[in-house]
Design a protein around this motif. Structure first.
Motif, PDB file in Angstrom:
ATOM      1  N   CYS A  85       7.786   0.757   4.779  1.00 29.71           N
ATOM      2  CA  CYS A  85       7.343   2.309   3.743  1.00 29.71           C
ATOM      3  C   CYS A  85       7.267   2.995   4.822  1.00 29.71           C
TER       4      CYS A  85
ATOM      5  N   CYS B 261       5.181  -4.855   4.038  1.00 32.96           N
ATOM      6  CA  CYS B 261       6.273  -4.448   4.136  1.00 32.96           C
ATOM      7  C   CYS B 261       7.268  -4.482   5.329  1.00 32.96           C
TER       8      CYS B 261
ATOM      9  N   VAL C 183      -0.859   1.121   6.107  1.00 31.09           N
ATOM     10  CA  VAL C 183      -2.135   0.199   5.927  1.00 31.09           C
ATOM     11  C   VAL C 183      -1.811  -1.248   5.760  1.00 31.09           C
ATOM     12  N   CYS C 184      -1.413  -2.116   4.691  1.00 32.36           N
ATOM     13  CA  CYS C 184      -1.066  -3.764   4.661  1.00 32.36           C
ATOM     14  C   CYS C 184      -0.478  -4.048   5.911  1.00 32.36           C
ATOM     15  N   GLY C 185       0.468  -4.317   6.548  1.00 28.56           N
ATOM     16  CA  GLY C 185       1.843  -4.844   6.698  1.00 28.56           C
ATOM     17  C   GLY C 185       2.709  -5.547   5.461  1.00 28.56           C
TER      18      GLY C 185
ATOM     19  N   CYS D 150       0.797  -1.278  -0.237  1.00 25.99           N
ATOM     20  CA  CYS D 150       0.261   0.333  -0.146  1.00 25.99           C
ATOM     21  C   CYS D 150       0.444   1.041   0.024  1.00 25.99           C
TER      22      CYS D 150
HETATM   23  S1  FES Z   1       2.114  -1.297   5.028  1.00 24.14           S
HETATM   24 FE1  FES Z   1       1.644  -1.164   2.982  1.00 24.14          FE
HETATM   25  S2  FES Z   1       3.293  -1.710   2.070  1.00 24.14           S
HETATM   26 FE2  FES Z   1       3.949  -0.627   4.231  1.00 24.14          FE
END
Ligand code: FES
Ligand code: FES
Length: 172
Positions: free
Chosen positions: A67, A54, A50-52, A46
């Motif tokens: 990120c 990375c 948000v998504c984790g 993302c």
């Molecule tokens: S939290 Fe989604 S790419 Fe880093």
């Protein structure tokens, strides 16, 4: 940390136990630096925290969304990516084996980040309940699995790591 006249900064860090040196530009994130250096297990899901996908383990801070981390701030840091989970001979970490056995990975885009969040959880809590695992993974978005198999896999890995997994006894 050394800054040159083109606003490139040289950052030295340990990644999965190996000393690395990166030339990072102003505004570059740790995710971009690691991927640029070939650590492709660090996924860009993302690019906004948000998504984790990375996730990395960043020293004492534990699991961290790379990120959101300025690469220039990482001089002297100890970083672990999913590539550091397997042992030196390439043998899978018990978490990785459990994810395979429980069908907890489908497209697998989220899996490096989920594995590192799970690893971080088990460092702090070696016998997490189902709800504690769910809490520990709540920052990771998976569009495929529905999370149930991932939670089962983390608990199975915890049992294996603590030696209470009867199914692995005698299996070598
Ligand atoms: S939290 Fe989604 S790419 Fe880093
Ligand atoms: S396995 Fe596909 S996003 Fe999680």
């Amino acid at each position: 940390m050394i800054q040159d006249s083109t606003s490139t900064t040289v950052v030295r860090a340990s990644v999965n136990g190996e000393d690395e040196q990166f030339a990072v530009s102003s505004g570059e994130t740790l995710m971009e630096t690691l991927r640029g250096a070939g650590y492709y297990g660090v996924k860009n899901g993302c690019d906004e925290g948000v998504c984790g996908a990375c996730n990395v383990i960043l020293g004492d801070e534990g699991v961290t969304r790379s990120c959101l981390v300025p690469a220039a701030s990482c001089d002297g840091a100890e970083v672990m990516t999913v590539e550091g989970l397997a042992d030196d001979d390439g043998g899978l970490h018990p978490l990785q084996s459990a994810f395979l056995e429980h069908g907890a990975a489908q497209c697998s885009y989220c899996i490096p980040g989920v594995l590192l969040a799970s690893y971080d959880l088990l460092q702090r809590n070696d016998e997490p309940t189902e709800s504690e695992v769910a809490d520990g993974l709540s920052g990771n978005i998976c569009r495929c699995t529905g999370y149930v198999q991932q939670i089962e896999a983390v608990q199975a890995a915890a049992d294996r790591l603590s030696g209470s997994d009867a199914s692995s006894e005698g299996s070598g």
